[in-house]
Design a protein around this motif. Structure first.
Motif, PDB file in Angstrom:
ATOM      1  N   LEU A 121       0.619  -1.075  -0.025  1.00 25.27           N
ATOM      2  CA  LEU A 121      -0.375   0.144   0.171  1.00 25.27           C
ATOM      3  C   LEU A 121       0.753   0.922  -0.164  1.00 25.27           C
ATOM      4  N   PRO A 122       0.860   1.586  -1.383  1.00 26.11           N
ATOM      5  CA  PRO A 122       2.651   3.067  -1.191  1.00 26.11           C
ATOM      6  C   PRO A 122       1.815   4.280  -1.128  1.00 26.11           C
ATOM      7  N   THR A 123      -0.073   3.753  -1.056  1.00 29.31           N
ATOM      8  CA  THR A 123      -0.251   5.091  -1.164  1.00 29.31           C
ATOM      9  C   THR A 123      -0.921   4.728  -0.484  1.00 29.31           C
ATOM     10  N   VAL A 124      -1.282   4.788   1.133  1.00 24.23           N
ATOM     11  CA  VAL A 124      -1.581   5.205   2.205  1.00 24.23           C
ATOM     12  C   VAL A 124      -1.425   6.866   2.969  1.00 24.23           C
ATOM     13  N   LYS A 125      -2.304   7.925   3.059  1.00 25.05           N
ATOM     14  CA  LYS A 125      -1.774   9.581   3.695  1.00 25.05           C
ATOM     15  C   LYS A 125      -1.654   9.371   5.285  1.00 25.05           C
ATOM     16  N   LYS A 126      -2.550   8.477   5.251  1.00 20.72           N
ATOM     17  CA  LYS A 126      -2.420   8.151   7.391  1.00 20.72           C
ATOM     18  C   LYS A 126      -1.908   7.072   7.755  1.00 20.72           C
ATOM     19  N   ARG A 127      -0.595   7.237   7.600  1.00 30.65           N
ATOM     20  CA  ARG A 127       0.361   5.141   7.988  1.00 30.65           C
ATOM     21  C   ARG A 127       0.072   5.974   9.553  1.00 30.65           C
ATOM     22  N   PHE A 128       0.157   6.374  10.167  1.00 27.15           N
ATOM     23  CA  PHE A 128       0.411   6.910  11.932  1.00 27.15           C
ATOM     24  C   PHE A 128      -1.091   6.526  12.313  1.00 27.15           C
ATOM     25  N   LEU A 129      -1.959   6.439  11.979  1.00 25.35           N
ATOM     26  CA  LEU A 129      -3.844   6.330  12.025  1.00 25.35           C
ATOM     27  C   LEU A 129      -3.633   4.992  11.783  1.00 25.35           C
ATOM     28  N   LEU A 130      -3.273   4.751  10.384  1.00 26.77           N
ATOM     29  CA  LEU A 130      -4.011   3.404  10.416  1.00 26.77           C
ATOM     30  C   LEU A 130      -3.384   2.946  11.338  1.00 26.77           C
ATOM     31  N   ALA A 131      -1.979   2.523  11.687  1.00 27.95           N
ATOM     32  CA  ALA A 131      -0.937   1.899  12.249  1.00 27.95           C
ATOM     33  C   ALA A 131      -1.375   1.594  13.791  1.00 27.95           C
ATOM     34  N   VAL A 132      -2.513   2.536  13.921  1.00 29.24           N
ATOM     35  CA  VAL A 132      -2.521   2.886  15.489  1.00 29.24           C
ATOM     36  C   VAL A 132      -4.125   1.606  15.844  1.00 29.24           C
ATOM     37  N   TRP A 133      -4.723   2.138  14.207  1.00 25.39           N
ATOM     38  CA  TRP A 133      -5.759   1.598  14.498  1.00 25.39           C
ATOM     39  C   TRP A 133      -5.791   0.263  14.304  1.00 25.39           C
ATOM     40  N   ILE A 188       1.911  -4.194  20.165  1.00 17.16           N
ATOM     41  CA  ILE A 188       3.236  -3.791  19.927  1.00 17.16           C
ATOM     42  C   ILE A 188       3.782  -3.588  19.383  1.00 17.16           C
ATOM     43  N   TRP A 189       3.689  -4.706  18.778  1.00 17.45           N
ATOM     44  CA  TRP A 189       4.934  -5.230  17.221  1.00 17.45           C
ATOM     45  C   TRP A 189       3.832  -4.849  16.257  1.00 17.45           C
ATOM     46  N   THR A 190       2.313  -5.659  16.772  1.00 16.90           N
ATOM     47  CA  THR A 190       1.519  -4.656  15.239  1.00 16.90           C
ATOM     48  C   THR A 190       1.960  -3.438  14.903  1.00 16.90           C
ATOM     49  N   PHE A 191       2.021  -2.455  15.653  1.00 18.18           N
ATOM     50  CA  PHE A 191       1.729  -1.171  15.355  1.00 18.18           C
ATOM     51  C   PHE A 191       3.043  -1.150  15.003  1.00 18.18           C
ATOM     52  N   LEU A 192       4.779  -1.076  15.761  1.00 22.74           N
ATOM     53  CA  LEU A 192       5.840  -0.631  15.145  1.00 22.74           C
ATOM     54  C   LEU A 192       5.951  -2.001  13.754  1.00 22.74           C
ATOM     55  N   LEU A 193       5.674  -2.890  13.576  1.00 18.22           N
ATOM     56  CA  LEU A 193       5.906  -3.754  12.096  1.00 18.22           C
ATOM     57  C   LEU A 193       4.688  -3.022  10.985  1.00 18.22           C
ATOM     58  N   SER A 194       3.889  -2.714  11.555  1.00 17.61           N
ATOM     59  CA  SER A 194       2.864  -1.901  10.537  1.00 17.61           C
ATOM     60  C   SER A 194       3.201  -0.165  10.421  1.00 17.61           C
ATOM     61  N   TYR A 195       3.473   0.144  10.232  1.00 16.20           N
ATOM     62  CA  TYR A 195       3.996   1.251  10.505  1.00 16.20           C
ATOM     63  C   TYR A 195       5.939   1.701   9.140  1.00 16.20           C
ATOM     64  N   ILE A 196       6.524   0.678  10.664  1.00 12.16           N
ATOM     65  CA  ILE A 196       7.450   0.654   9.253  1.00 12.16           C
ATOM     66  C   ILE A 196       7.042   0.046   7.806  1.00 12.16           C
ATOM     67  N   SER A 197       6.067  -0.512   8.044  1.00  9.53           N
ATOM     68  CA  SER A 197       5.374  -1.595   6.440  1.00  9.53           C
ATOM     69  C   SER A 197       5.590  -0.098   5.349  1.00  9.53           C
ATOM     70  N   LEU A 198       4.431   0.177   6.027  1.00  7.92           N
ATOM     71  CA  LEU A 198       3.365   1.367   5.592  1.00  7.92           C
ATOM     72  C   LEU A 198       4.440   2.382   5.118  1.00  7.92           C
ATOM     73  N   TYR A 199       6.002   2.479   6.200  1.00  4.28           N
ATOM     74  CA  TYR A 199       6.851   3.907   5.630  1.00  4.28           C
ATOM     75  C   TYR A 199       7.826   3.200   4.297  1.00  4.28           C
ATOM     76  N   ILE A 200       8.103   2.419   3.948  1.00  5.09           N
ATOM     77  CA  ILE A 200       8.578   1.460   3.182  1.00  5.09           C
ATOM     78  C   ILE A 200       7.846   1.934   2.404  1.00  5.09           C
ATOM     79  N   ALA A 201       6.291   1.028   2.531  1.00  8.36           N
ATOM     80  CA  ALA A 201       5.529   0.847   0.827  1.00  8.36           C
ATOM     81  C   ALA A 201       5.987   2.836   0.160  1.00  8.36           C
ATOM     82  N   LYS A 202       5.664   3.208   1.052  1.00  7.58           N
ATOM     83  CA  LYS A 202       5.492   4.514   0.126  1.00  7.58           C
ATOM     84  C   LYS A 202       6.775   5.232  -0.258  1.00  7.58           C
TER      85      LYS A 202
END
Length: 167
Positions: free
Chosen positions: A21-33, A123-137
């Motif tokens: 998902l390279p076009t997610v605008k609210k990466r932090f919000l998605l990671a928190v959710w 914790i793992w999900t937040f960290l890994l999802s935010y990192i992967s969304l950042y990498i995808a972007k």
């Protein structure tokens, strides 16, 4: 210790999805959710799993091992067909987190430490999802989501066999 490892394993599936998902605008919000849902669904799953243990005491190990096995198999088979369409952040977070519900039913049936798993998964999900969304972007395509799904699937299948053999 196994609860922390399982928390990491259930987060790997999210990484595999979010790397696409390279076009997610609210990466932090998605990671928190996603992290919150990876904690809420297991609470429900653990409760249901513990309740099922009371009813199906003699069958619980077989049922939980079977659930884990087929969830792991599903992760492996889902690497074959992937088509991601843009969907709203809350719906994406729910769909990425639903598998933790079924996995946590099995863990509730095995009487694992609920809160250790829930905190670990969050914790793992937040960290890994935010990192992967950042990498995808950033457009790094060298990471393969399929290999992460294979690792998570094989890990769940292995854990299901281990749980079945130890009862």
């Amino acid at each position: 210790m196994q609860e922390i490892l399982i928390g990491l394993i259930v987060a790997l599936d999210v990484v595999a999805l979010y790397l696409l998902l390279p076009t997610v605008k609210k990466r932090f919000l998605l990671a928190v959710w996603t992290a919150l849902l990876h904690m809420i669904f297991p609470i429900i799953g653990f409760t249901l799993g513990s309740w099922m243990v009371q009813i199906l005491m003699q069958w619980s190990n077989l049922i939980s091992s079977t659930l884990l096995f087929f969830i792991g198999l599903h992760l492996i088979l889902s690497t074959q067909n992937r088509q991601i369409k843009p969907i709203p952040v809350p719906i994406l977070a729910v769909s990425a987190s639903l598998d933790t519900f079924s996995v946590s039913i099995s863990f509730g049936m095995l009487n694992l430490q609920k809160y250790l798993f829930i905190v670990s998964a969050g914790i793992w999900t937040f960290l890994l999802s935010y990192i992967s969304l950042y990498i995808a972007k950033r457009g790094h395509r060298s990471f393969k989501g399929n290999s992460l799904k294979w690792i998570a699937g094989i890990s769940l299948i292995s854990f299901s066999i281990y749980a079945f053999m130890n009862n």
